[in-house]
Motif scaffolding. Structure first.
Motif, PDB file in Angstrom:
ATOM      1  N   PRO A 308     -58.589 -17.261 -26.469  1.00 14.22           N
ATOM      2  CA  PRO A 308     -57.400 -17.361 -25.603  1.00 14.22           C
ATOM      3  C   PRO A 308     -56.826 -18.773 -25.552  1.00 14.22           C
ATOM      4  CG  PRO A 308     -59.120 -16.070 -24.545  1.00 14.22           C
ATOM      5  CD  PRO A 308     -59.733 -16.648 -25.780  1.00 14.22           C
ATOM      6  N   GLU A 309     -57.720 -19.784 -25.529  1.00 14.85           N
ATOM      7  CA  GLU A 309     -57.243 -21.170 -25.458  1.00 14.85           C
ATOM      8  C   GLU A 309     -56.542 -21.569 -26.753  1.00 14.85           C
ATOM      9  OE1 GLU A 309     -60.744 -20.535 -22.818  1.00 14.85           O
ATOM     10  OE2 GLU A 309     -60.382 -20.223 -24.956  1.00 14.85           O
ATOM     11  N   ALA A 312     -53.104 -19.907 -26.814  1.00 17.37           N
ATOM     12  CA  ALA A 312     -52.222 -20.604 -25.877  1.00 17.37           C
ATOM     13  C   ALA A 312     -51.776 -21.954 -26.432  1.00 17.37           C
ATOM     14  CB  ALA A 312     -52.925 -20.785 -24.536  1.00 17.37           C
ATOM     15  N   SER A 343     -53.822 -13.345 -22.910  1.00 13.28           N
ATOM     16  CA  SER A 343     -53.731 -13.469 -21.448  1.00 13.28           C
ATOM     17  C   SER A 343     -53.328 -14.873 -21.009  1.00 13.28           C
ATOM     18  CB  SER A 343     -55.068 -13.073 -20.806  1.00 13.28           C
ATOM     19  OG  SER A 343     -56.129 -13.860 -21.346  1.00 13.28           O
ATOM     20  N   LEU A 344     -53.960 -15.907 -21.561  1.00 14.90           N
ATOM     21  CA  LEU A 344     -53.642 -17.271 -21.156  1.00 14.90           C
ATOM     22  C   LEU A 344     -52.243 -17.672 -21.631  1.00 14.90           C
ATOM     23  CD1 LEU A 344     -54.801 -19.758 -19.726  1.00 14.90           C
ATOM     24  CD2 LEU A 344     -55.745 -20.512 -21.915  1.00 14.90           C
ATOM     25  N   GLU A 347     -48.898 -17.005 -19.384  1.00 12.09           N
ATOM     26  CA  GLU A 347     -48.390 -17.965 -18.403  1.00 12.09           C
ATOM     27  C   GLU A 347     -47.519 -19.031 -19.065  1.00 12.09           C
ATOM     28  OE1 GLU A 347     -48.612 -17.338 -15.224  1.00 12.09           O
ATOM     29  OE2 GLU A 347     -49.582 -15.523 -15.998  1.00 12.09           O
ATOM     30  N   LEU A 682     -54.644 -26.840 -19.188  1.00 10.41           N
ATOM     31  CA  LEU A 682     -54.198 -26.635 -20.562  1.00 10.41           C
ATOM     32  C   LEU A 682     -53.032 -27.565 -20.904  1.00 10.41           C
ATOM     33  CD1 LEU A 682     -54.129 -25.024 -23.246  1.00 10.41           C
ATOM     34  CD2 LEU A 682     -52.592 -23.397 -22.093  1.00 10.41           C
TER      35      LEU A 682
END
Length: 691
Positions: A308-309, A312, A343-344, A347, A682
């Protein structure tokens, strides 16, 4: 009929809707997705914070009832009530106010079409076609791309009110899905076209062939010309249809993916997305860039979610550098378990949608331009070495918080013609080798008060000639020292008064990669000295270094500007050993030439990207602490950071952190303004506005 000039590059029309910021979701469909619920899919696009839906139309498989004999209609359409997935998706999208980009992949055809038109196919240097999963690769030099693609586009544009078109895998198929390198295409059209382009050269077989750089230029030119023809053809219909294609298109396509498998040593370059977007945004302000961010780790593992990171990071790097992000995953929304990956990033997409006005006018504002090399500038077989020099300097600037833009080497003349090169206080040419017809552009830039940093053999032609009049070098004095010849070689930054006793004053900086020896011009000022190779083993006799006449760096004035030449590959040395004294020395040289108007007191893992929106200063702060050898993992929060705005202590300014949603405290430090940063997750976006 288009009245645009013959230049291959095409900008967006002045009033195109694609000049506005946009965010997309690409649902890359398999044949079974012809039965998908288009209402649920359109809802998923809206929910993700996107205003654009990119989905399959034609090419390998047509998701609409094509009538063209050289297209393959998806057989699953017969089980759909309307028989037309694209038409149903268009209706669902328009009810929600979504723009639609129709996706085509013209890179491959079925065995039936291949048998009917063998002249369209890619051919290896041995004359073999490239077949993968029963599909045959075609060549952009051939008739399928050069003529039939226009028939396919016309069929879709005649039937549907799409807002844009995108051609996937728009390239020469030198590499397949298994990362097998098949080499330059040797089809009849390429043999004839390359001979005409090169003046009679034979096609190269691989990257080590002397003509490989010329082949890459032929590839680039062929695709650029075809891109321009496609754009003009679509524009000629009189509708605001955005064309998403390679470099030179009005909407340039960039992919954020975990492509470490194609890299030497299979090591991820974590900044690939930001680099690519910066190279576009810094040179083509009247076009857009779509950043297609992959939610899976690899083409061979499309159901394996990206971290996820990491996913993103693609989105954050895209928006920070001025790109329009696209979340890219396979299948109808909900069919594959992709949610953990995206998911991340949701945003990030929603943040950008909320701050649409900020990104509408956002432009790069760095004072330093780092020039990116290409195959044409590198000597045969040396491209990866040159790229490592570029990446080493990229990391050094990033980690020491010197804001910079990436500028492709072949865009220097165009930038100068636009008057945009002059906005940079410093131009860095990292061991790029020859710059051919652009030398006068660089000379003029320096003469008119620009500053230049050269490393390695930058500005040195393949036959050893000095191309730059502004260079401190008069001529080459000896062949370059490379590889093992540089073992146990150092540069000393300080005087060595006790060297006769083999007693040394530090720091001693290792020299790796290549050192180019020159005769220097009168008036050139040398700095530091090289300690040439001495015995380094066995330990009992590992000493004996003495100074030489070769410098660490040389300074020279030309017109109103200054040139600093570092005749060794300082960036490659940093990439090789990751020593902070090498990095700090490189950045000290940069700071001795130019003092950035914005800098930061932050951990090395945080990056600052500077931009402007009219009178606002916009700083994206990105947390790279999760970077790993082949991915990003969870990041570590960074606290205690500060921005320094040089010379602005007396200005009435308001600083705000948009993600944190808070005003930031600021204090004066002499003439500078210090802005205290909130804890960094992040990313964060700081906007400084005059009050």
């Amino acid at each position: 009929m288009s009245t645009r000039p013959s230049t291959p590059e095409r900008d967006l029309p002045p009033h195109s809707k694609w000049r506005e910021p946009f965010g997309a979701v690409q649902t890359n469909l398999q044949d079974i997705d012809a039965l998908m619920d288009v209402e649920a899919a359109a809802d998923a696009v809206v929910e993700y914070g996107a205003d654009t839906w990119l989905l399959n139309a034609g090419g390998i498989l047509s998701f609409y009832p094509t009538d063209l004999p050289f297209q393959t209609r998806n057989p699953m359409l017969g089980r759909r009530a309307s028989g037309d997935l694209l038409g149903d998706a268009m209706s669902a999208a328009k009810r929600r106010g979504l723009k639609v980009i129709a996706r085509f992949d013209m890179s491959k055809v079925s065995s039936r079409i291949a048998a009917e038109h063998p002249e369209w196919l890619y051919r290896s240097p041995d004359g073999d076609p490239q077949v993968y999963n029963t599909l045959y690769s075609v060549c952009p030099s051939g008739e399928y791309y050069q003529a039939r693609v226009f028939d396919v586009l016309d069929e879709v544009l005649d039937r549907y009110e799409v807002d844009g078109i995108f051609l996937n895998w728009f390239n020469f198929n030198e590499r397949d899905y298994d990362e097998v390198v098949h080499g330059p295409c040797h089809c009849g059209a390429c043999v004839e076209g390359f001979a005409k382009f090169s003046g009679g050269d034979e096609l190269p077989r691989d990257m080590t062939s002397p003509a490989f750089g010329r082949w890459r230029q032929y590839v680039s030119t062929t695709l650029a010309d075809l891109t321009a023809r496609i754009v003009d053809h679509v524009e000629g219909r009189g509708r605001d249809v955005g064309v998403v294609l390679r470099r030179g298109a009005p909407i340039e396509y960039v992919e954020g993916n975990n492509a470490y498998r194609a890299m030497p040593g299979k090591e991820l370059w974590p900044h690939a997305t930001a680099e690519a977007v910066s190279a576009h945004a810094s040179t083509r302000p009247d076009s857009a860039v779509l950043v297609n961010c992959c939610a899976f780790i690899d083409s061979g593992y499309r159901m394996a979610n990206e971290q996820p990171e990491h996913f993103a990071q693609y989105l954050v790097q895209a928006i920070a550098r001025g790109g329009s992000p696209s979340a890219y995953y396979f299948g109808a929304p909900g069919r594959l378990p992709v949610e953990p990956a995206i998911s991340l990033g949701r945003e990030v997409m929603r943040f950008r949608a909320r701050h649409r006005e900020l990104y509408q006018g956002l432009r790069p504002a760095a004072q330093v331009a780092l020039v990116r090399p290409d195959h044409g500038s590198a000597a045969p077989g040396k491209y990866w070495d040159v790229l490592e020099e570029f990446r080493g300097l990229y990391l050094a600037l990033l980690e020491k918080h010197v804001p910079f833009d990436v500028v492709p080497i072949d865009r220097l003349r165009t930038l100068a013609g636009q008057g945009a090169l002059a906005r940079y206080s410093l131009l860095i040419l990292p061991d790029v080798g020859g710059i051919d017809g652009q030398a006068s552009t660089v000379d003029d830039y320096v003469r008119d008060s620009g500053n230049l940093l050269l490393t390695g053999s930058a500005g040195l032609s393949r036959d050893g000639a000095i191309e730059l009049a502004c260079s401190p070098a008069l001529r080459v004095s000896a062949p370059a020292l490379e590889g093992a010849a540089l073992r146990s070689t150092y540069v000393a930054l300080r005087a060595q008064p006790r060297i006769d006793e083999f007693h040394y004053a530090g720091p001693l900086i290792p020299v790796s990669g290549r050192y180019q020896q020159f005769v220097w011009k009168p008036g050139a000022a040398k700095q530091g000295t090289v300690l040439p190779r001495a015995p380094f083993a066995p330990p009992e006799v590992a000493y004996g270094h003495v100074t030489s006449g070769d410098p660490d760096a040389v300074r020279f004035s030309h017109g109103k500007g200054q040139v600093v030449q570092v005749p060794w590959t300082i960036g490659r040395t940093y990439r090789e050993y990751a020593k902070t004294d090498v990095r700090d020395h490189a950045v000290d040289i940069v700071r001795s030439i130019v003092q950035p108007s914005i800098s930061a007191d932050l951990h090395d893992s945080a990056e600052i990207v500077t931009g402007r929106n009219h009178d606002q200063t916009v700083v994206h702060v990105i947390n790279h602490s999760g970077a790993r050898r082949r991915s990003y993992g969870p990041h570590i929060p960074v606290t205690g950071g500060r921005l320094r705005l040089a010379g602005r202590a007396g200005d009435a300014l308001k600083a705000e952190a948009l993600l944190a949603g808070e005003s930031l405290a600021s204090t004066a430090d002499g003439d500078d303004l210090i802005v205290e940063l909130p804890p960094l997750g992040l990313f964060e976006v700081v906007v400084v506005t005059p009050t």
